[in-house]
Design a protein around this motif. Structure first.
Motif, PDB file in Angstrom:
ATOM      1  N   VAL A  51       3.507   4.316  42.249  1.00 10.25           N
ATOM      2  CA  VAL A  51       4.225   3.289  41.486  1.00 10.25           C
ATOM      3  C   VAL A  51       4.215   3.697  40.013  1.00 10.25           C
ATOM      4  O   VAL A  51       3.272   3.422  39.280  1.00 10.25           O
ATOM      5  N   GLU A  52       5.287   4.369  39.621  1.00 12.25           N
ATOM      6  CA  GLU A  52       5.328   4.963  38.279  1.00 12.25           C
ATOM      7  C   GLU A  52       5.235   3.912  37.168  1.00 12.25           C
ATOM      8  O   GLU A  52       4.513   4.103  36.194  1.00 12.25           O
ATOM      9  N   TRP A  53       5.940   2.790  37.293  1.00 10.81           N
ATOM     10  CA  TRP A  53       5.920   1.781  36.235  1.00 10.81           C
ATOM     11  C   TRP A  53       4.521   1.191  36.078  1.00 10.81           C
ATOM     12  O   TRP A  53       4.092   0.875  34.970  1.00 10.81           O
ATOM     13  N   ALA A  54       3.787   1.076  37.187  1.00  5.94           N
ATOM     14  CA  ALA A  54       2.426   0.537  37.120  1.00  5.94           C
ATOM     15  C   ALA A  54       1.486   1.521  36.422  1.00  5.94           C
ATOM     16  O   ALA A  54       0.562   1.114  35.715  1.00  5.94           O
ATOM     17  N   GLN A  55       1.733   2.802  36.599  1.00  4.18           N
ATOM     18  CA  GLN A  55       0.934   3.805  35.891  1.00  4.18           C
ATOM     19  C   GLN A  55       1.123   3.668  34.384  1.00  4.18           C
ATOM     20  O   GLN A  55       0.154   3.714  33.629  1.00  4.18           O
ATOM     21  N   TYR A  56       2.386   3.512  33.965  1.00  8.55           N
ATOM     22  CA  TYR A  56       2.657   3.355  32.535  1.00  8.55           C
ATOM     23  C   TYR A  56       2.006   2.080  31.990  1.00  8.55           C
ATOM     24  O   TYR A  56       1.395   2.097  30.919  1.00  8.55           O
TER      25      TYR A  56
END
Length: 57
Positions: free
Chosen positions: A25-30
């Motif tokens: 989950v890329e947005w959660a990483q950011y």
């Protein structure tokens, strides 16, 4: 100074662990990186303030 280094190493491990948990989950990483960076800045700032106060005594 040593406390800041230890805190940085521990925080790096936390950041890597959270990033690995959220790898799909890329947005959660950011979002997690942004939040953890803010918390890290507050912790280091508090540690720096404590060391400055103790050196004045």
């Amino acid at each position: 100074m040593t406390v800041k280094i230890i805190a940085t190493l521990v925080w790096a491990a936390v950041l890597v662990g959270v990033t690995m948990l959220l790898r799909d989950v890329e947005w959660a990483q950011y979002a997690a990186t942004f939040v953890l960076a803010g918390v890290y800045a507050l912790i280091i700032n508090k540690l720096g303030g404590a060391s400055r106060q103790s050196s004045r005594l």
